[in-house]
Write a protein that holds these residues in place. Structure first.
Motif, PDB file in Angstrom:
ATOM      1  N   GLN A   1       3.779 -14.077   0.594  1.00  0.00           N
ATOM      2  CA  GLN A   1       4.026 -12.703   1.026  1.00  0.00           C
ATOM      3  C   GLN A   1       4.230 -11.768  -0.159  1.00  0.00           C
ATOM      4  N   ALA A   2       4.751 -12.303  -1.254  1.00  0.00           N
ATOM      5  CA  ALA A   2       5.032 -11.480  -2.428  1.00  0.00           C
ATOM      6  C   ALA A   2       4.952 -12.340  -3.684  1.00  0.00           C
ATOM      7  N   PHE A   3       4.871 -11.663  -4.835  1.00  0.00           N
ATOM      8  CA  PHE A   3       4.850 -12.391  -6.105  1.00  0.00           C
ATOM      9  C   PHE A   3       5.518 -11.561  -7.179  1.00  0.00           C
ATOM     10  N   GLY A   4       6.035 -12.264  -8.189  1.00  0.00           N
ATOM     11  CA  GLY A   4       6.615 -11.616  -9.356  1.00  0.00           C
ATOM     12  C   GLY A   4       5.534 -11.430 -10.405  1.00  0.00           C
ATOM     13  N   PHE A   5       5.407 -10.212 -10.895  1.00  0.00           N
ATOM     14  CA  PHE A   5       4.332  -9.860 -11.831  1.00  0.00           C
ATOM     15  C   PHE A   5       4.963  -9.365 -13.125  1.00  0.00           C
ATOM     16  N   HIS A   6       4.790 -10.123 -14.202  1.00  0.00           N
ATOM     17  CA  HIS A   6       5.407  -9.790 -15.475  1.00  0.00           C
ATOM     18  C   HIS A   6       4.791  -8.501 -16.032  1.00  0.00           C
ATOM     19  N   PRO A   7       5.603  -7.510 -16.350  1.00  0.00           N
ATOM     20  CA  PRO A   7       5.067  -6.204 -16.730  1.00  0.00           C
ATOM     21  C   PRO A   7       4.405  -6.130 -18.106  1.00  0.00           C
TER      22      PRO A   7
ATOM     23  N   LYS B   1       2.907  -9.074 -19.896  1.00  0.00           N
ATOM     24  CA  LYS B   1       2.099 -10.227 -20.316  1.00  0.00           C
ATOM     25  C   LYS B   1       0.610 -10.072 -20.047  1.00  0.00           C
ATOM     26  N   GLY B   2       0.180  -8.937 -19.577  1.00  0.00           N
ATOM     27  CA  GLY B   2      -1.234  -8.708 -19.316  1.00  0.00           C
ATOM     28  C   GLY B   2      -1.860  -7.835 -20.385  1.00  0.00           C
ATOM     29  N   PRO B   3      -3.105  -7.422 -20.163  1.00  0.00           N
ATOM     30  CA  PRO B   3      -3.794  -6.594 -21.147  1.00  0.00           C
ATOM     31  C   PRO B   3      -3.196  -5.193 -21.286  1.00  0.00           C
ATOM     32  N   LYS B   4      -2.432  -4.738 -20.253  1.00  0.00           N
ATOM     33  CA  LYS B   4      -1.764  -3.440 -20.336  1.00  0.00           C
ATOM     34  C   LYS B   4      -0.435  -3.525 -19.584  1.00  0.00           C
ATOM     35  N   LEU B   5       0.468  -2.609 -19.880  1.00  0.00           N
ATOM     36  CA  LEU B   5       1.751  -2.565 -19.196  1.00  0.00           C
ATOM     37  C   LEU B   5       1.545  -2.194 -17.736  1.00  0.00           C
ATOM     38  N   VAL B   6       2.349  -2.798 -16.867  1.00  0.00           N
ATOM     39  CA  VAL B   6       2.259  -2.501 -15.440  1.00  0.00           C
ATOM     40  C   VAL B   6       3.653  -2.211 -14.895  1.00  0.00           C
ATOM     41  N   SER B   7       3.693  -1.471 -13.802  1.00  0.00           N
ATOM     42  CA  SER B   7       4.969  -1.231 -13.136  1.00  0.00           C
ATOM     43  C   SER B   7       5.037  -2.116 -11.899  1.00  0.00           C
ATOM     44  N   GLY B   8       6.203  -2.200 -11.336  1.00  0.00           N
ATOM     45  CA  GLY B   8       6.358  -2.992 -10.113  1.00  0.00           C
ATOM     46  C   GLY B   8       6.522  -4.460 -10.405  1.00  0.00           C
ATOM     47  N   LEU B   9       7.723  -4.869 -10.692  1.00  0.00           N
ATOM     48  CA  LEU B   9       7.999  -6.258 -11.043  1.00  0.00           C
ATOM     49  C   LEU B   9       7.650  -7.215  -9.917  1.00  0.00           C
ATOM     50  N   PHE B  10       7.929  -6.815  -8.671  1.00  0.00           N
ATOM     51  CA  PHE B  10       7.560  -7.639  -7.522  1.00  0.00           C
ATOM     52  C   PHE B  10       6.555  -6.867  -6.685  1.00  0.00           C
ATOM     53  N   ARG B  11       5.547  -7.572  -6.215  1.00  0.00           N
ATOM     54  CA  ARG B  11       4.501  -6.937  -5.420  1.00  0.00           C
ATOM     55  C   ARG B  11       4.281  -7.718  -4.135  1.00  0.00           C
ATOM     56  N   LEU B  12       3.995  -6.986  -3.086  1.00  0.00           N
ATOM     57  CA  LEU B  12       3.616  -7.624  -1.830  1.00  0.00           C
ATOM     58  C   LEU B  12       2.179  -8.095  -1.956  1.00  0.00           C
ATOM     59  N   SER B  13       1.882  -9.260  -1.406  1.00  0.00           N
ATOM     60  CA  SER B  13       0.517  -9.770  -1.513  1.00  0.00           C
ATOM     61  C   SER B  13      -0.148 -10.004  -0.165  1.00  0.00           C
ATOM     62  N   CYS B  14       0.597  -9.943   0.932  1.00  0.00           N
ATOM     63  CA  CYS B  14       0.010 -10.094   2.256  1.00  0.00           C
ATOM     64  C   CYS B  14      -0.529  -8.732   2.698  1.00  0.00           C
ATOM     65  N   PRO B  15      -1.828  -8.600   2.962  1.00  0.00           N
ATOM     66  CA  PRO B  15      -2.384  -7.297   3.357  1.00  0.00           C
ATOM     67  C   PRO B  15      -1.729  -6.717   4.611  1.00  0.00           C
ATOM     68  N   LEU B  16      -1.341  -7.559   5.561  1.00  0.00           N
ATOM     69  CA  LEU B  16      -0.692  -7.059   6.770  1.00  0.00           C
ATOM     70  C   LEU B  16       0.699  -6.511   6.463  1.00  0.00           C
ATOM     71  N   LEU B  17       1.422  -7.171   5.577  1.00  0.00           N
ATOM     72  CA  LEU B  17       2.740  -6.699   5.178  1.00  0.00           C
ATOM     73  C   LEU B  17       2.623  -5.398   4.383  1.00  0.00           C
ATOM     74  N   VAL B  18       1.648  -5.320   3.501  1.00  0.00           N
ATOM     75  CA  VAL B  18       1.416  -4.096   2.730  1.00  0.00           C
ATOM     76  C   VAL B  18       1.115  -2.938   3.675  1.00  0.00           C
ATOM     77  N   GLN B  19       0.269  -3.166   4.672  1.00  0.00           N
ATOM     78  CA  GLN B  19      -0.074  -2.126   5.639  1.00  0.00           C
ATOM     79  C   GLN B  19       1.160  -1.673   6.424  1.00  0.00           C
ATOM     80  N   ALA B  20       1.983  -2.625   6.856  1.00  0.00           N
ATOM     81  CA  ALA B  20       3.179  -2.281   7.622  1.00  0.00           C
ATOM     82  C   ALA B  20       4.152  -1.446   6.774  1.00  0.00           C
ATOM     83  N   ILE B  21       4.328  -1.802   5.526  1.00  0.00           N
ATOM     84  CA  ILE B  21       5.217  -1.045   4.636  1.00  0.00           C
ATOM     85  C   ILE B  21       4.639   0.338   4.367  1.00  0.00           C
ATOM     86  N   ASP B  22       3.338   0.433   4.149  1.00  0.00           N
ATOM     87  CA  ASP B  22       2.700   1.742   3.949  1.00  0.00           C
ATOM     88  C   ASP B  22       2.937   2.652   5.148  1.00  0.00           C
TER      89      ASP B  22
END
Length: 118
Positions: A57-63, A65-86
């Motif tokens: 349903q969600a994952f921790g995303f290191h801000p 460790k990728g090719p560029k800085l990102v925001s949002g330490l935790f992200r929802l990954s279930c499309p239905l959950l993302v839609q409901a929150i939106d």
């Protein structure tokens, strides 16, 4: 009380339990959520609960460790959950929650603001 030792395959963060990502989780997050390549070190944990399709349903995303800085330490990954929150956010859910927090003393300081900022 439960005296069982903690499961070494889980990670506790802020009183929630997560699991280290496996290759299936990483592939799902990459193809269904981020839509771009990632390095395994970018995803440091996934939720222990799966959506009805079997994905985290969600994952921790290191801000950093990728090719560029990102925001949002935790992200929802279930499309239905993302839609409901939106939808909830679009209906004023964040404002409603903020107002509720301001009305409840245990979330505000003696001056009436969250962390003294309001």
């Amino acid at each position: 009380t439960d005296n069982k030792p903690p499961n070494p395959a889980t990670i506790a963060i802020a009183n929630q339990t997560f699991t280290p990502p496996n290759s299936t989780h990483l592939q799902t997050i990459q193809s269904r959520q981020l839509h771009h390549a990632l390095t395994p070190s970018q995803v440091f944990c996934t939720s222990t609960h799966s959506c009805r399709h079997g994905h985290p349903q969600a994952f921790g995303f290191h801000p950093t460790k990728g090719p560029k800085l990102v925001s949002g330490l935790f992200r929802l990954s279930c499309p239905l959950l993302v839609q409901a929150i939106d939808e909830w956010e679009g209906e004023g859910g964040v404002r409603e929650m903020s107002d509720w927090m301001l009305r409840n003393d245990h979330f505000t300081d003696r001056n009436g603001g969250i962390d003294g900022k309001v």
